[in-house]
Design a protein around this motif. Structure first.
Motif, PDB file in Angstrom:
ATOM      1  N   ASP A  71     -71.127   8.012 -43.490  1.00 22.10           N
ATOM      2  CA  ASP A  71     -71.236   6.863 -42.596  1.00 22.10           C
ATOM      3  C   ASP A  71     -70.687   5.579 -43.189  1.00 22.10           C
ATOM      4  OD1 ASP A  71     -73.210   6.597 -44.522  1.00 22.10           O
ATOM      5  OD2 ASP A  71     -74.687   5.771 -43.130  1.00 22.10           O
ATOM      6  N   ASN A  72     -70.276   5.600 -44.469  1.00 21.59           N
ATOM      7  CA  ASN A  72     -69.769   4.383 -45.111  1.00 21.59           C
ATOM      8  C   ASN A  72     -68.328   4.603 -45.538  1.00 21.59           C
ATOM      9  OD1 ASN A  72     -69.271   2.030 -46.579  1.00 21.59           O
ATOM     10  ND2 ASN A  72     -71.342   1.952 -47.403  1.00 21.59           N
ATOM     11  N   LEU A  73     -67.394   4.165 -44.689  1.00 17.89           N
ATOM     12  CA  LEU A  73     -65.973   4.293 -45.007  1.00 17.89           C
ATOM     13  C   LEU A  73     -65.496   3.167 -45.906  1.00 17.89           C
ATOM     14  CD1 LEU A  73     -66.515   5.758 -42.190  1.00 17.89           C
ATOM     15  CD2 LEU A  73     -64.088   5.429 -41.750  1.00 17.89           C
ATOM     16  N   ALA A  74     -66.272   2.069 -45.966  1.00 14.47           N
ATOM     17  CA  ALA A  74     -65.839   0.885 -46.710  1.00 14.47           C
ATOM     18  C   ALA A  74     -66.064   1.015 -48.195  1.00 14.47           C
ATOM     19  CB  ALA A  74     -66.566  -0.357 -46.184  1.00 14.47           C
ATOM     20  N   VAL A  75     -66.985   1.863 -48.621  1.00 16.26           N
ATOM     21  CA  VAL A  75     -67.282   2.033 -50.044  1.00 16.26           C
ATOM     22  C   VAL A  75     -67.031   3.495 -50.390  1.00 16.26           C
ATOM     23  CG1 VAL A  75     -68.983   1.755 -51.874  1.00 16.26           C
ATOM     24  CG2 VAL A  75     -69.019   0.214 -49.906  1.00 16.26           C
ATOM     25  N   LEU A  76     -65.876   3.767 -51.004  1.00 11.57           N
ATOM     26  CA  LEU A  76     -65.514   5.133 -51.353  1.00 11.57           C
ATOM     27  C   LEU A  76     -66.424   5.673 -52.444  1.00 11.57           C
ATOM     28  CD1 LEU A  76     -63.489   7.425 -50.803  1.00 11.57           C
ATOM     29  CD2 LEU A  76     -62.019   6.446 -52.566  1.00 11.57           C
ATOM     30  N   ALA A  77     -66.774   4.806 -53.381  1.00  9.30           N
ATOM     31  CA  ALA A  77     -67.659   5.146 -54.499  1.00  9.30           C
ATOM     32  C   ALA A  77     -68.188   3.826 -55.054  1.00  9.30           C
ATOM     33  CB  ALA A  77     -66.910   5.942 -55.571  1.00  9.30           C
ATOM     34  N   PRO A  78     -69.253   3.857 -55.852  1.00 10.15           N
ATOM     35  CA  PRO A  78     -69.764   2.603 -56.419  1.00 10.15           C
ATOM     36  C   PRO A  78     -68.666   1.818 -57.134  1.00 10.15           C
ATOM     37  CG  PRO A  78     -71.321   4.383 -56.813  1.00 10.15           C
ATOM     38  CD  PRO A  78     -70.095   5.011 -56.208  1.00 10.15           C
ATOM     39  N   GLY A  79     -68.507   0.568 -56.733  1.00  9.02           N
ATOM     40  CA  GLY A  79     -67.487  -0.282 -57.337  1.00  9.02           C
ATOM     41  C   GLY A  79     -66.106  -0.127 -56.748  1.00  9.02           C
ATOM     42  N   ARG A  80     -65.940   0.695 -55.720  1.00  9.75           N
ATOM     43  CA  ARG A  80     -64.630   0.914 -55.096  1.00  9.75           C
ATOM     44  C   ARG A  80     -64.726   0.524 -53.623  1.00  9.75           C
ATOM     45  NH1 ARG A  80     -62.122   6.655 -56.458  1.00  9.75           N
ATOM     46  NH2 ARG A  80     -60.372   5.619 -55.392  1.00  9.75           N
ATOM     47  N   MET A  81     -64.496  -0.749 -53.358  1.00  6.73           N
ATOM     48  CA  MET A  81     -64.612  -1.306 -52.012  1.00  6.73           C
ATOM     49  C   MET A  81     -63.247  -1.356 -51.338  1.00  6.73           C
ATOM     50  SD  MET A  81     -66.849  -2.720 -49.856  1.00  6.73           S
ATOM     51  CE  MET A  81     -68.195  -3.393 -50.833  1.00  6.73           C
ATOM     52  N   ALA A  82     -63.208  -0.939 -50.081  1.00  5.14           N
ATOM     53  CA  ALA A  82     -61.957  -0.990 -49.329  1.00  5.14           C
ATOM     54  C   ALA A  82     -61.538  -2.432 -49.088  1.00  5.14           C
ATOM     55  CB  ALA A  82     -62.121  -0.265 -47.999  1.00  5.14           C
ATOM     56  N   GLN A  83     -60.237  -2.642 -48.914  1.00  4.78           N
ATOM     57  CA  GLN A  83     -59.709  -3.963 -48.618  1.00  4.78           C
ATOM     58  C   GLN A  83     -59.783  -4.222 -47.110  1.00  4.78           C
ATOM     59  OE1 GLN A  83     -55.828  -4.642 -50.420  1.00  4.78           O
ATOM     60  NE2 GLN A  83     -56.240  -3.081 -51.963  1.00  4.78           N
ATOM     61  N   GLY A  84     -60.106  -5.462 -46.736  1.00  3.59           N
ATOM     62  CA  GLY A  84     -60.153  -5.819 -45.331  1.00  3.59           C
ATOM     63  C   GLY A  84     -61.486  -6.422 -44.943  1.00  3.59           C
ATOM     64  N   GLN A  85     -61.583  -6.821 -43.672  1.00  2.32           N
ATOM     65  CA  GLN A  85     -62.807  -7.394 -43.145  1.00  2.32           C
ATOM     66  C   GLN A  85     -63.867  -6.305 -42.974  1.00  2.32           C
ATOM     67  OE1 GLN A  85     -63.922 -10.705 -41.975  1.00  2.32           O
ATOM     68  NE2 GLN A  85     -65.720  -9.385 -42.216  1.00  2.32           N
ATOM     69  N   LEU A  86     -65.001  -6.481 -43.636  1.00  3.62           N
ATOM     70  CA  LEU A  86     -66.068  -5.496 -43.555  1.00  3.62           C
ATOM     71  C   LEU A  86     -66.775  -5.599 -42.204  1.00  3.62           C
ATOM     72  CD1 LEU A  86     -67.612  -5.976 -47.110  1.00  3.62           C
ATOM     73  CD2 LEU A  86     -65.951  -4.244 -46.384  1.00  3.62           C
ATOM     74  N   ILE A  87     -66.933  -4.456 -41.551  1.00  4.22           N
ATOM     75  CA  ILE A  87     -67.585  -4.446 -40.238  1.00  4.22           C
ATOM     76  C   ILE A  87     -68.564  -3.282 -40.165  1.00  4.22           C
ATOM     77  CG2 ILE A  87     -65.600  -5.507 -39.090  1.00  4.22           C
ATOM     78  CD1 ILE A  87     -64.943  -2.761 -37.901  1.00  4.22           C
ATOM     79  N   HIS A  88     -69.483  -3.383 -39.212  1.00  2.00           N
ATOM     80  CA  HIS A  88     -70.383  -2.274 -38.883  1.00  2.00           C
ATOM     81  C   HIS A  88     -70.236  -1.983 -37.397  1.00  2.00           C
ATOM     82  CE1 HIS A  88     -74.201  -0.311 -37.696  1.00  2.00           C
ATOM     83  NE2 HIS A  88     -74.108   0.261 -38.876  1.00  2.00           N
ATOM     84  N   PHE A 148     -71.603   3.238 -38.356  1.00  2.00           N
ATOM     85  CA  PHE A 148     -70.640   3.362 -39.448  1.00  2.00           C
ATOM     86  C   PHE A 148     -70.418   1.998 -40.086  1.00  2.00           C
ATOM     87  CE2 PHE A 148     -69.403   6.944 -36.748  1.00  2.00           C
ATOM     88  CZ  PHE A 148     -69.202   7.958 -37.672  1.00  2.00           C
ATOM     89  N   HIS A 149     -70.361   1.944 -41.414  1.00  2.72           N
ATOM     90  CA  HIS A 149     -69.834   0.792 -42.137  1.00  2.72           C
ATOM     91  C   HIS A 149     -68.369   1.077 -42.443  1.00  2.72           C
ATOM     92  CE1 HIS A 149     -74.153   0.126 -42.896  1.00  2.72           C
ATOM     93  NE2 HIS A 149     -73.813  -1.142 -42.959  1.00  2.72           N
ATOM     94  N   THR A 150     -67.495   0.147 -42.117  1.00  6.48           N
ATOM     95  CA  THR A 150     -66.071   0.362 -42.318  1.00  6.48           C
ATOM     96  C   THR A 150     -65.369  -0.992 -42.422  1.00  6.48           C
ATOM     97  OG1 THR A 150     -64.118   1.493 -41.428  1.00  6.48           O
ATOM     98  CG2 THR A 150     -65.672   0.582 -39.815  1.00  6.48           C
ATOM     99  N   ILE A 151     -64.064  -1.015 -42.202  1.00  6.96           N
ATOM    100  CA  ILE A 151     -63.290  -2.255 -42.195  1.00  6.96           C
ATOM    101  C   ILE A 151     -62.541  -2.347 -40.866  1.00  6.96           C
ATOM    102  CG2 ILE A 151     -63.085  -2.511 -44.698  1.00  6.96           C
ATOM    103  CD1 ILE A 151     -60.051  -1.324 -42.843  1.00  6.96           C
ATOM    104  N   ARG A 152     -62.220  -3.560 -40.494  1.00  9.50           N
ATOM    105  CA  ARG A 152     -61.431  -3.740 -39.256  1.00  9.50           C
ATOM    106  C   ARG A 152     -60.017  -3.235 -39.499  1.00  9.50           C
ATOM    107  NH1 ARG A 152     -61.495  -7.593 -34.629  1.00  9.50           N
ATOM    108  NH2 ARG A 152     -59.361  -7.782 -33.855  1.00  9.50           N
ATOM    109  N   PRO A 153     -59.549  -2.279 -38.687  1.00 15.80           N
ATOM    110  CA  PRO A 153     -58.204  -1.754 -38.893  1.00 15.80           C
ATOM    111  C   PRO A 153     -57.144  -2.757 -38.476  1.00 15.80           C
ATOM    112  CG  PRO A 153     -59.178  -0.812 -36.926  1.00 15.80           C
ATOM    113  CD  PRO A 153     -60.256  -1.636 -37.573  1.00 15.80           C
ATOM    114  N   GLY A 154     -55.962  -2.598 -39.033  1.00 17.17           N
ATOM    115  CA  GLY A 154     -54.843  -3.453 -38.672  1.00 17.17           C
ATOM    116  C   GLY A 154     -54.052  -2.888 -37.509  1.00 17.17           C
ATOM    117  N   ALA A 155     -53.262  -3.744 -36.875  1.00 15.57           N
ATOM    118  CA  ALA A 155     -52.346  -3.299 -35.823  1.00 15.57           C
ATOM    119  C   ALA A 155     -51.119  -2.656 -36.456  1.00 15.57           C
ATOM    120  CB  ALA A 155     -51.937  -4.489 -34.958  1.00 15.57           C
ATOM    121  N   TYR A 156     -50.384  -1.882 -35.664  1.00 14.54           N
ATOM    122  CA  TYR A 156     -49.167  -1.279 -36.201  1.00 14.54           C
ATOM    123  C   TYR A 156     -48.166  -1.033 -35.072  1.00 14.54           C
ATOM    124  CZ  TYR A 156     -51.467   3.092 -34.694  1.00 14.54           C
ATOM    125  OH  TYR A 156     -52.113   4.062 -33.981  1.00 14.54           O
TER     126      TYR A 156
END
Length: 246
Positions: A71-88, A148-156
């Motif tokens: 359920d947490n896509l923003a934190v892959l492992a302790p100390g490894r935070m995804a880049q981007g705006q954190l959202i739930h 889910f905890h994740t990050i706001r995706p970018g446009a493409y």
């Protein structure tokens, strides 16, 4: 349909009926400028056959076969935070009568903050985030809730003729109490200027149905420090159903 048992699983009683969608809810496919909708859209009407109890009720307790808990896509492992705006992103999975669907399997996948998917098919010249895989799977609780905890995706940009971009969005796959209640759809963010220009979003003709694809912002104090919150309820089948999205 009976309530869930003590372990959150659905009882085996089949619903008596499924209300049809009204006109304008199903997307108008194939979509011009998006090749996959041409290759994945049947050119002939489907062969109809009456559903049996196997299709209506099975597979039961699918969550036992598909591991859940990512359920947490923003934190892959302790100390490894995804880049981007954190959202739930959270909400409820409901049936056509507004009742919660406990034990539903909810899968989410999305692009990273640069608008690139962690997938070999995405070879666009955009950075990959080594700390963001972009997919997760959970099971709804007894009240039909998911989150889910994740990050706001970018446009493409879409790799097709014509200049158009996909707005920020996330993909959902929901497997409810029966095979017939599976839904594959997308969720969009409110107020994004690319939404009305997106050919996939606009493929749903009915404006009210399109609004059911857009998440609702949640006051920050209800989410917690550091996260922007969005609520997105998903309705399986019926006249208020969340529209299908390719």
């Amino acid at each position: 349909m009976e309530d869930a048992g003590p372990d959150g699983s659905m009882a085996a009683e089949a619903p008596r009926h499924f209300a049809p969608w009204p006109p304008g809810v199903e997307p108008a496919v194939p979509i011009a400028g998006y090749g996959n909708t041409f290759t994945h859209t049947p050119s002939q009407p489907p062969i109809r056959r009456p559903p049996t109890r196997t299709e209506v009720t099975g597979p039961l307790e699918l969550w036992r076969k598909l591991p859940c808990g990512d359920d947490n896509l923003a934190v892959l492992a302790p100390g490894r935070m995804a880049q981007g705006q954190l959202i739930h992103i959270g909400g409820r999975v409901l049936d056509e009568d507004g009742r919660p669907v406990p034990g539903a399997v909810v899968e989410l996948w999305q692009a990273n903050a640069a608008g690139r998917y962690f997938h070999p098919n995405d070879q666009r010249d955009a950075p990959l985030d080594p700390d963001f895989i972009g997919n997760g799977r959970i099971r709804t609780d007894a009240a039909g809730r998911y989150g889910f905890h994740t990050i706001r995706p970018g446009a493409y940009p879409v790799p097709a003729p014509g200049a158009w971009w996909r707005p920020p969005h996330v993909h959902f796959s929901v497997l409810g109490p029966a095979t017939l209640s599976r839904l594959v759809t997308q969720m969009y963010f409110p107020g994004d200027p690319l939404n009305p220009l997106d050919r996939i979003f606009m493929s749903v003709p009915d404006a009210a149905a399109r609004e059911r694809l857009v998440a609702r912002p949640i006051p920050p104090e209800e989410v917690g420090l550091g996260w922007l919150g969005y609520r997105h309820d998903i309705v399986l089948r019926g006249r208020a159903a969340t529209p299908v999205q390719p």
